[in-house]
Motif scaffolding. Structure first.
Motif, short mmCIF file in Angstrom:
data_model
loop_
_atom_site.label_atom_id
_atom_site.label_comp_id
_atom_site.label_asym_id
_atom_site.label_seq_id
_atom_site.Cartn_x
_atom_site.Cartn_y
_atom_site.Cartn_z
N VAL A 114 12.15 -0.06 1.22
CA VAL A 114 11.90 -1.01 0.14
C VAL A 114 12.77 -0.73 -1.07
CG1 VAL A 114 10.16 -1.90 -1.46
CG2 VAL A 114 9.54 -1.41 0.92
N GLU A 115 12.87 0.53 -1.44
CA GLU A 115 13.66 0.90 -2.62
C GLU A 115 15.14 0.57 -2.43
OE1 GLU A 115 11.41 2.84 -1.19
OE2 GLU A 115 9.87 2.72 -2.76
N ALA A 116 15.64 0.85 -1.22
CA ALA A 116 17.06 0.58 -0.95
C ALA A 116 17.34 -0.91 -0.96
CB ALA A 116 17.46 1.19 0.40
N ILE A 117 16.40 -1.68 -0.45
CA ILE A 117 16.57 -3.14 -0.45
C ILE A 117 16.51 -3.67 -1.88
CG2 ILE A 117 15.56 -5.34 0.28
CD1 ILE A 117 14.48 -3.80 2.76
N ALA A 118 15.55 -3.21 -2.64
CA ALA A 118 15.40 -3.65 -4.03
C ALA A 118 16.61 -3.27 -4.87
CB ALA A 118 14.13 -3.07 -4.63
N ALA A 119 17.24 -2.15 -4.50
CA ALA A 119 18.41 -1.68 -5.25
C ALA A 119 19.58 -2.65 -5.15
CB ALA A 119 18.83 -0.30 -4.75
N GLU A 120 19.58 -3.48 -4.11
CA GLU A 120 20.64 -4.49 -3.97
C GLU A 120 20.42 -5.67 -4.93
OE1 GLU A 120 23.30 -4.25 -2.19
OE2 GLU A 120 22.82 -2.51 -0.93
N LYS A 121 19.25 -5.69 -5.58
CA LYS A 121 18.87 -6.75 -6.52
C LYS A 121 19.01 -8.14 -5.91
CE LYS A 121 20.07 -3.97 -10.58
NZ LYS A 121 20.86 -3.89 -11.84
N PRO A 122 18.38 -8.33 -4.74
CA PRO A 122 18.47 -9.65 -4.09
C PRO A 122 17.56 -10.68 -4.75
CG PRO A 122 17.02 -8.23 -2.85
CD PRO A 122 17.58 -7.38 -3.96
N ASP A 123 17.94 -11.93 -4.64
CA ASP A 123 17.05 -13.00 -5.07
C ASP A 123 16.47 -13.73 -3.86
OD1 ASP A 123 19.45 -14.18 -4.35
OD2 ASP A 123 19.94 -14.85 -6.37
#
Length: 323
Positions: A114-123
């Motif tokens: 989750v953290e790695a995905i959120a780090a990409e700042k996706p919309d």
């Protein structure tokens, strides 16, 4: 998929093909017209924002046209590029190896971080299964997640393209892609030689003889060519959701007209290795050279390249030999 270990999650995903695809569409769906195959295509050529989609993981609201999409599904990645949304894709998972220009990362679709995905700042995040309750966890970051599971029918694939078109602002392109797929599949099916009876086949998912019945997504594709799976009558076929594990004895007794291998990469299978299996040299398919090898990745995805799969099989049948 380059090994049996990497193949196992794919088999799990394939099992999901038997689950009825969730209702697709958006708040505009009431104005959609029904097609002959059961899919729906919206009357509007472009989708406005905000947009709400009825997806497998619930109602998904996309506030504005996404510019930083993370795809955790190799199939969704192919679909996004096929509908012209490639420039909006910021990152894709480790298995998304097509098209080549996709921004491949170490992100895992089966063990999402989750953290790695959120780090990409996706919309917008697109997935094929809500592994680890990803939708719930990313909601804490106000990141919408669109789940596009493996469909049970071609209509489900068309509906997913429609959903992606609405979610990304490429509805017109998505509808064009659906039209292209329909046309191409029809052309391939029309070109297939006619036989008095259905051609029987054994479709091999891996070396442990897991197969597919005619009711699965792949089975329905092959039925366009007048083919029928020997797994249809196997014990436990229905209970397995159309993906029974056969035995060598069952396959030998069924004596299929064709053997189709979807494990050429993961398990290094080909006509020569099949012929070396105990007793298999006596099979009609082996004797006639009716062994068709598929690219594992294409065979395990339900995106734009389903036409490649069908064309490979049709070409082999037309030649009357191996593919």
């Amino acid at each position: 998929m380059r090994s049996l270990t990497r193949r196992l999650p794919v088999l799990a995903a394939l099992a999901a093909l038997t689950v009825t695809a969730a209702a697709c569409g958006s708040t505009q769906a009431n104005n959609a017209s029904s097609t002959t195959d059961g899919s729906t295509v919206g009357a509007a050529k472009t989708a406005g924002f905000p947009v709400s989609l009825a997806a497998a993981n619930g109602t998904v609201k996309v506030a504005s046209r996404p510019t930083a999409i993370v795809s955790l599904s190799p199939t969704a990645t192919e679909m996004l590029y096929a509908i012209g949304a490639g420039s909006q894709v910021k990152a894709v998972d480790s298995l998304s190896d097509y098209p080549r220009q996709a921004p491949r990362t170490k992100l895992s679709a089966y063990q999402p971080n989750v953290e790695a995905i959120a780090a990409e700042k996706p919309d917008l995040v697109v997935e094929s299964g809500d592994t680890g309750q990803l939708t719930k966890h990313l909601a804490a970051f106000s990141i919408p997640v669109l789940e596009l599971p493996a469909p049970a029918k071609l209509a489900g694939e068309y509906a997913e393209l429609d959903q992606l078109g609405r979610a990304t602002g490429h509805l017109a392109q998505a509808q064009q892609e659906v039209a292209r797929l329909r046309t191409r599949l029809h052309q391939i099916a029309t070109a297939a030689p006619h036989h008095a009876r259905p051609l029987t086949y054994y479709y091999e998912l891996d070396q442990t003889y897991y197969s597919v019945t005619s009711s699965t997504f792949v089975g329905q594709l092959l039925s366009l060519l007048g083919m029928k799976s020997i797994a249809d009558q196997a014990s436990g076929a229905a209970k397995s959701g159309g993906y029974p594990q056969l035995s060598a004895e069952y396959i030998l007794k069924a004596n299929p007209d064709y053997i189709i291998l979807a494990d050429t990469l993961c398990c290094h299978q080909d006509a020569a290795s099949v012929a070396k299996r105990p007793g298999w040299s006596s099979l009609a398919a082996v004797k006639a050279g009716h062994i068709i090898g598929l690219n594992d990745d294409i065979a395990s995805r339900w995106g734009p390249r389903v036409t490649d799969l069908l064309q490979t099989v049709e070409t082999a049948i037309a030649k009357g030999g191996s593919g």
